[in-house]
Write a protein that holds these residues in place. Structure first.
Motif, PDB file in Angstrom:
ATOM      1  N   GLN A   1      48.547 -26.524 -28.768  1.00  0.00           N
ATOM      2  CA  GLN A   1      48.930 -25.353 -29.572  1.00  0.00           C
ATOM      3  C   GLN A   1      48.087 -24.133 -29.216  1.00  0.00           C
ATOM      4  N   VAL A   2      46.751 -24.369 -29.015  1.00  0.00           N
ATOM      5  CA  VAL A   2      45.855 -23.264 -28.661  1.00  0.00           C
ATOM      6  C   VAL A   2      46.259 -22.644 -27.331  1.00  0.00           C
ATOM      7  N   GLU A   3      46.607 -23.491 -26.357  1.00  0.00           N
ATOM      8  CA  GLU A   3      47.032 -22.987 -25.047  1.00  0.00           C
ATOM      9  C   GLU A   3      48.313 -22.168 -25.168  1.00  0.00           C
ATOM     10  N   GLU A   4      49.262 -22.654 -25.980  1.00  0.00           N
ATOM     11  CA  GLU A   4      50.525 -21.923 -26.175  1.00  0.00           C
ATOM     12  C   GLU A   4      50.272 -20.568 -26.823  1.00  0.00           C
ATOM     13  N   ILE A   5      49.372 -20.554 -27.822  1.00  0.00           N
ATOM     14  CA  ILE A   5      49.062 -19.309 -28.529  1.00  0.00           C
ATOM     15  C   ILE A   5      48.358 -18.323 -27.608  1.00  0.00           C
ATOM     16  N   GLU A   6      47.435 -18.821 -26.780  1.00  0.00           N
ATOM     17  CA  GLU A   6      46.720 -17.940 -25.854  1.00  0.00           C
ATOM     18  C   GLU A   6      47.668 -17.317 -24.844  1.00  0.00           C
ATOM     19  N   VAL A   7      48.714 -18.076 -24.454  1.00  0.00           N
ATOM     20  CA  VAL A   7      49.747 -17.525 -23.556  1.00  0.00           C
ATOM     21  C   VAL A   7      50.514 -16.414 -24.275  1.00  0.00           C
ATOM     22  N   GLN A   8      50.816 -16.614 -25.557  1.00  0.00           N
ATOM     23  CA  GLN A   8      51.530 -15.592 -26.342  1.00  0.00           C
ATOM     24  C   GLN A   8      50.735 -14.287 -26.429  1.00  0.00           C
ATOM     25  N   LEU A   9      49.410 -14.403 -26.526  1.00  0.00           N
ATOM     26  CA  LEU A   9      48.574 -13.208 -26.700  1.00  0.00           C
ATOM     27  C   LEU A   9      48.646 -12.251 -25.517  1.00  0.00           C
ATOM     28  N   ILE A  10      48.905 -12.800 -24.322  1.00  0.00           N
ATOM     29  CA  ILE A  10      48.971 -11.915 -23.153  1.00  0.00           C
ATOM     30  C   ILE A  10      50.411 -11.472 -22.850  1.00  0.00           C
ATOM     31  N   ASP A  11      51.372 -11.892 -23.690  1.00  0.00           N
ATOM     32  CA  ASP A  11      52.763 -11.440 -23.557  1.00  0.00           C
ATOM     33  C   ASP A  11      52.835  -9.959 -23.946  1.00  0.00           C
ATOM     34  N   PRO A  12      53.388  -9.081 -23.086  1.00  0.00           N
ATOM     35  CA  PRO A  12      53.439  -7.631 -23.396  1.00  0.00           C
ATOM     36  C   PRO A  12      54.096  -7.305 -24.732  1.00  0.00           C
ATOM     37  N   GLU A  13      55.149  -8.056 -25.096  1.00  0.00           N
ATOM     38  CA  GLU A  13      55.843  -7.790 -26.357  1.00  0.00           C
ATOM     39  C   GLU A  13      54.936  -8.080 -27.557  1.00  0.00           C
ATOM     40  N   VAL A  14      54.203  -9.178 -27.453  1.00  0.00           N
ATOM     41  CA  VAL A  14      53.298  -9.539 -28.550  1.00  0.00           C
ATOM     42  C   VAL A  14      52.082  -8.633 -28.547  1.00  0.00           C
ATOM     43  N   PHE A  15      51.552  -8.360 -27.349  1.00  0.00           N
ATOM     44  CA  PHE A  15      50.337  -7.567 -27.210  1.00  0.00           C
ATOM     45  C   PHE A  15      50.468  -6.186 -27.867  1.00  0.00           C
ATOM     46  N   GLY A  16      51.703  -5.619 -27.818  1.00  0.00           N
ATOM     47  CA  GLY A  16      51.927  -4.293 -28.402  1.00  0.00           C
ATOM     48  C   GLY A  16      52.166  -4.315 -29.892  1.00  0.00           C
ATOM     49  N   ASN A  17      52.337  -5.490 -30.451  1.00  0.00           N
ATOM     50  CA  ASN A  17      52.607  -5.622 -31.881  1.00  0.00           C
ATOM     51  C   ASN A  17      51.315  -6.044 -32.587  1.00  0.00           C
ATOM     52  N   HIS A  18      50.614  -5.059 -33.166  1.00  0.00           N
ATOM     53  CA  HIS A  18      49.314  -5.333 -33.768  1.00  0.00           C
ATOM     54  C   HIS A  18      49.390  -6.335 -34.917  1.00  0.00           C
ATOM     55  N   VAL A  19      50.441  -6.264 -35.698  1.00  0.00           N
ATOM     56  CA  VAL A  19      50.592  -7.185 -36.832  1.00  0.00           C
ATOM     57  C   VAL A  19      50.751  -8.616 -36.326  1.00  0.00           C
ATOM     58  N   LYS A  20      51.599  -8.748 -35.268  1.00  0.00           N
ATOM     59  CA  LYS A  20      51.824 -10.079 -34.700  1.00  0.00           C
ATOM     60  C   LYS A  20      50.535 -10.638 -34.097  1.00  0.00           C
ATOM     61  N   VAL A  21      49.774  -9.757 -33.403  1.00  0.00           N
ATOM     62  CA  VAL A  21      48.513 -10.171 -32.792  1.00  0.00           C
ATOM     63  C   VAL A  21      47.536 -10.657 -33.856  1.00  0.00           C
ATOM     64  N   GLN A  22      47.476  -9.929 -34.982  1.00  0.00           N
ATOM     65  CA  GLN A  22      46.572 -10.331 -36.057  1.00  0.00           C
ATOM     66  C   GLN A  22      46.959 -11.694 -36.613  1.00  0.00           C
ATOM     67  N   GLU A  23      48.258 -11.918 -36.786  1.00  0.00           N
ATOM     68  CA  GLU A  23      48.722 -13.207 -37.300  1.00  0.00           C
ATOM     69  C   GLU A  23      48.347 -14.344 -36.341  1.00  0.00           C
ATOM     70  N   ILE A  24      48.543 -14.075 -35.032  1.00  0.00           N
ATOM     71  CA  ILE A  24      48.241 -15.105 -34.025  1.00  0.00           C
ATOM     72  C   ILE A  24      46.751 -15.408 -33.993  1.00  0.00           C
ATOM     73  N   ASN A  25      45.926 -14.354 -34.109  1.00  0.00           N
ATOM     74  CA  ASN A  25      44.472 -14.561 -34.078  1.00  0.00           C
ATOM     75  C   ASN A  25      43.974 -15.350 -35.291  1.00  0.00           C
ATOM     76  N   VAL A  26      44.559 -15.096 -36.417  1.00  0.00           N
ATOM     77  CA  VAL A  26      44.201 -15.862 -37.612  1.00  0.00           C
ATOM     78  C   VAL A  26      44.557 -17.334 -37.399  1.00  0.00           C
ATOM     79  N   GLN A  27      45.744 -17.549 -36.813  1.00  0.00           N
ATOM     80  CA  GLN A  27      46.187 -18.911 -36.535  1.00  0.00           C
ATOM     81  C   GLN A  27      45.265 -19.580 -35.507  1.00  0.00           C
ATOM     82  N   LEU A  28      44.877 -18.800 -34.467  1.00  0.00           N
ATOM     83  CA  LEU A  28      44.005 -19.317 -33.419  1.00  0.00           C
ATOM     84  C   LEU A  28      42.635 -19.716 -33.982  1.00  0.00           C
ATOM     85  N   THR A  29      42.080 -18.851 -34.831  1.00  0.00           N
ATOM     86  CA  THR A  29      40.781 -19.145 -35.462  1.00  0.00           C
ATOM     87  C   THR A  29      40.855 -20.411 -36.304  1.00  0.00           C
ATOM     88  N   LYS A  30      41.936 -20.541 -37.030  1.00  0.00           N
ATOM     89  CA  LYS A  30      42.128 -21.717 -37.881  1.00  0.00           C
ATOM     90  C   LYS A  30      42.198 -22.993 -37.048  1.00  0.00           C
TER      91      LYS A  30
END
Length: 650
Positions: free
Chosen positions: A597-626
Motif C-alpha cells: 500500500q505504501v509503495e502504491e501511495i508513493e507512486v500516486q504522490l508523484i502523479d502530476p494530477e495528484v501532485f497539483g491537488n493540494h487537498v488530495k496530497v494532504q489526504e494521501i500524506n495523512v494516510q501514508l503517515t498512518k
C-alpha cells in the motif's frame, strides 16, 4: 584491500628488547590470530595497532577511513545507563534518522507547505532520501539485532532495564564485547575475548565472528576457538614475528615442519663444513694440495652459516604422581542438590566416579559447577543428597581463585612451608620445573601474575601426590604452551580426574566422559567433547523432528521416560510455540500488505494530477503517515514475538 600494515615495529625496555622488526598485514576480512608466550608482547602490540601506545621504532600505516574497535583483556563496560539504553547509543544516527522522518511526515500534511510546490518537492525528496538511508542502516531491524546479540551473551528481556553499575565484572566484560560487535568496525582487535564465556556462549560467538563483515585480529589462549575463527597466524617468539597461513592446528603443523626443515638444512651444512675443515687441516701443509686447501678455506670463510635451530623456548615440565593406589570406587553422589541457602541451582545430580576416570563437568555460567566441586571437598554443604568417598582415595583440589595461596609468603616459602621436611634444593628443583628459577623464587606471592600464581598452585598440587584430582578451571591464566604441558602431565597421571573447564580443546584431550549440569540435574555423556557436541546436536535434531511431526499430525507425542509434569510443560511449550508461529506469519502477511500500500501511495504522490491537488496530497500524506506508524508497531511486535519463539525453541 589492505586495511593496516605494521612495518619494522619495535618495543624496547632500556637495553632489553621485547620485540623488533615486526611486520604484520591486515586486509579486508582478514582472520588473524596473534600467538606467543605470556610476556612476549602480544597485548603491547595490539595496543600499538589500536593507537593506544606508540612504537619505539617502525610505523603503523592505516587508511584514515578505517574504523577500529579494541577490546582489552578483562575490560568491562562502564556506564550509568541501563543495558538496553547503552546498546541503543550504537544506533544513535539511525534513531535520529527515524526522528527526522517522523518530523517530515507531519510537515507533509501542513497546508502552508502544500501551497509551496518547490519547497514541498524538496521536502519530499529529503523524505525519500531519509527512507533510503534508514533502510540501508537497518532501521527496521536494529532493535532485533540488539536483542539477538544480547541473547547470544546471555542477557534476556528481564535484564534490559538493569543498570550496568549493578552487573558483575564478567557481565560487564561480555557487555563491552556485545557493544563492540554491534558497532561493526572495519577491524576488530580482541585481546582474550573468550574470558568469562561459557561453552554455549563461545559457540555462539564463533558463529557470529565467522560471519563478521570486517577484519579480525585476535589474541586468545582458546585453541578450539582459534581453530574455528582464524585462517592465519602471526607468532611472536624470541623477539621476532613469523607468519603462517591456516588456523591454529595448521600453524602447529607448519611450525613443526619448518623446524624439521631447518634442522635438515643446518645438519647438511654442518656436514659440509666438517668435510671442508677436515680437508683444509689435512692438506694445507702439503705442497701438492696447498692451493686446493686454501680454496676450501676461502669457501668456508665466505659461507653464509645457518644458525642452530632454536626450536621452542623453555617450557615448564612436570608430572603428577600418586603416593598410593585407590580402590575402584572413587566417589558416588546420589540425588544431590547444590546451591546456597534456599536457592537450588541444580538437582538431582548423580555421579559415579571410578578409578582412572577423567570426567569433565560442563554447563552454563552460574549453574553451580564450582559449587558442586566445593561441595565434594566439603567446603560447602550439599542441600540434599548422599556423598560417599571410596577406599584409599586422597583428594587434591585446584581452586581457580588460588585462595589456598598465602599472599604474605614468597614463592619458595609457599612450597617449603607446606613440605618442611623436603630439602631446599628439591623444592627449588620442583619450582624450576614450573619455570620459577633464580630470583623468581624470592618473589612475593602477592606480586605474581595470574599465570605465575596458576603455576605455583599446580606445583603445590603436584607435591601432594594425591590419586584423585578435582580441578576448577586449571587452564585459566595459562598460555597455550603451559596448557599443553599441563595436558600432557594429566594424560600421564596414574589417577582419577574430575575437572571444570571452558577450554574445549583441553576437554577433548583429557575427558573420557562428560557430565552436563543444568537446572534439571546432571546428564552423563560417555565420550570426549566432540562426542558430547555430536550427541547434543542429535538430540536437538530429534527434538525438531518431533515438533515437526506434531505440527503435521496435530498430535502431541509423549516423551519417553519423563514425568507427567514434564509432559504437561512440554505440551504447553509446544502450544505456545505454535501460537507464536501463527501470530508471526500473520504479522508478516500484514506488514507485506502495508508495504505494498505504501509503495502504491508513493507512486500516486508523484502523479502530476495528484501532485497539483493540494487537498488530495494532504489526504494521501495523512494516510501514508498512518500506514508507516502502523507498520512500525507491527515490526516491533514481530521482533518481540520472534525472540519469544526463539527462547521457547531453545
Amino acid at each position: 584491500m589492505i586495511l593496516l600494515q605494521v612495518q619494522h615495529v619495535a618495543r624496547y625496555f632500556g637495553a632489553d628488547v621485547l620485540f623488533e622488526n615486526t611486520y604484520l598485514e591486515i586486509q579486508e576480512n582478514s582472520r588473524i590470530a596473534l600467538v606467543g608466550r605470556n610476556g612476549a608482547g602480544k597485548s603491547t602490540l595490539l595496543k600499538m595497532i589500536a593507537g593506544i601506545e606508540q612504537p619505539d621504532a617502525g610505523q603503523i600505516i592505516k587508511s584514515k577511513q578505517v574504523t577500529i574497535g579494541y577490546l582489552a583483556q578483562n575490560t568491562g563496560l562502564h556506564s550509568n545507563d541501563s543495558i538496553w539504553n547503552e546498546m541503543l547509543t550504537v544506533f544513535e544516527p539511525v534513531i535520529q534518522l527515524e526522528k527526522e522522518m517522523r518530523k517530515i511526515e507531519l510537515q507533509l500534511g501542513d497546508l502552508e507547505l502544500l501551497a509551496d510546490e518547490a519547497l514541498y518537492q524538496k521536502t519530499l525528496e529529503r523524505y525519500d532520501q531519509l527512507q533510503h538511508d534508514f533502510k540501508l542502516a537497518n532501521g527496521f531491524g536494529y532493535e532485533a539485532e540488539i536483542r539477538s546479540v544480547l541473547h547470544g551473551f546471555r542477557f534476556y528481556e528481564e535484564d534490559y532495564q538493569k543498570n550496568i553499575r549493578q552487573l558483575s565484572g564478567g557481565q560487564k566484560t561480555r557487555l563491552a564485547l556485545a557493544k563492540l560487535l554491534l558497532e561493526k568496525r572495519d577491524l576488530l582487535i580482541l585481546d582474550e575475548p573468550t574470558n568469562h564465556l561459557d561453552i554455549e556462549t563461545l559457540n555462539w560467538l564463533e558463529n557470529y565472528l565467522q560471519a563478521y563483515q570486517g577484519a579480525l585480529l585476535i589474541v586468545s589462549h582458546d585453541r578450539y576457538f582459534l581453530d574455528k575463527v582464524v585462517n592465519e597466524v602471526y607468532e611472536i617468539s624470541r623477539q621476532k614475528m613469523v607468519h603462517y597461513k591456516g588456523n591454529y592446528s595448521k600453524y602447529l603443523d607448519l611450525k613443526a615442519a619448518n623446524l624439521e626443515q631447518e634442522w635438515k638444512e643446518y645438519e647438511k651444512q654442518q656436514t659440509e663444513i666438517s668435510k671442508l675443515e677436515d680437508f683444509v687441516n689435512r692438506n694445507l701443509v702439503r705442497a701438492s694440495t696447498t692451493k686446493r686447501a686454501q680454496s676450501r678455506r676461502k669457501q668456508l670463510e665466505k659461507m653464509d652459516r645457518i644458525d642452530r635451530p632454536q626450536g621452542d623456548e623453555k617450557s615448564a615440565h612436570f608430572r603428577f604422581q600418586t603416593e598410593k593406589e585407590s580402590g575402584n570406587v572413587i566417589l558416588s553422589l546420589r540425588n544431590a542438590a547444590i546451591g546456597y541457602e534456599d536457592q537450588i541451582l541444580s538437582s538431582p545430580i548423580e555421579l559415579d566416579i571410578r578409578k582412572y576416570d577423567s570426567i569433565a563437568l560442563v554447563g552454563p555460567n552460574g549453574i553451580g559447577k564450582s559449587t558442586l566441586l566445593k561441595s565434594l571437598i566439603d567446603d560447602l554443604p550439599l542441600i540434599q543428597g548422599e556423598k560417599q568417598i571410596g577406599t584409599n582415595v586422597d583428594l587434591g583440589y585446584y581452586d581457580q581463585e588460588q585462595a589456598n595461596l598465602n599472599s604474605r609468603k614468597t614463592v619458595l616459602g609457599e612450597l617449603w612451608d607446606s613440605h618442611p621436611t623436603t630439602p631446599e634444593k628439591d623444592i627449588r628443583s620442583i619450582l624450576g620445573s614450573f619455570l620459577f628459577s633464580g630470583d623468581d623464587v624470592e618473589k612475593s606471592v602477592t606480586n605474581l601474575s595470574g599465570g605465575e600464581k596458576a603455576r605455583l598452585a599446580l606445583a603445590k598440587l603436584s607435591m601432594n601426590r594425591d590419586n584423585f584430582l578435582v580441578l576448577d578451571e586449571p587452564t585459566n591464566h595459562l598460555d597455550i604452551d603451559s596448557k599443553e604441558v599441563l595436558e600432557n602431565a594429566l594424560i600421564d597421571f596414574d589417577g582419577t580426574l574430575l575437572f571444570v573447564s571452558h577450554d574445549r580443546y583441553f576437554i577433548n584431550r583429557l575427558a573420557t566422559s562428560i557430565v552436563e549440569l543444568s537446572p534439571d540435574g546432571s546428564t552423563l555423556y560417555l565420550g570426549d567433547y566432540d562426542y558430547y557436541v555430536q550427541k547434543k546436536a542429535e538430540q536437538e535434531e530429534l527434538k525438531l523432528l518431533a515438533l515437526e511431526e506434531q505440527e503435521k499430525n496435530m498430535l502431541i507425542l509423549e516423551p519417553v521416560a519423563t514425568s507427567k509434569n514434564h509432559r504437561e510443560i512440554d505440551k504447553e511449550t509446544q502450544k505456545k510455540a505454535r501460537q507464536l508461529s501463527r501470530q508471526i506469519e500473520a504479522l508478516e502477511t500484514k506488514m507485506a500488505e502495508i508495504e505494498e500500500q505504501v509503495e502504491e501511495i508513493e507512486v500516486q504522490l508523484i502523479d502530476p494530477e495528484v501532485f497539483g491537488n493540494h487537498v488530495k496530497v494532504q489526504e494521501i500524506n495523512v494516510q501514508l503517515t498512518k500506514l508507516n506508524t502502523e507498520n512500525d508497531v507491527l515490526a516491533t511486535e514481530w521482533e518481540e514475538k520472534s525472540i519469544a519463539l526463539e527462547e521457547l525453541e531453545n
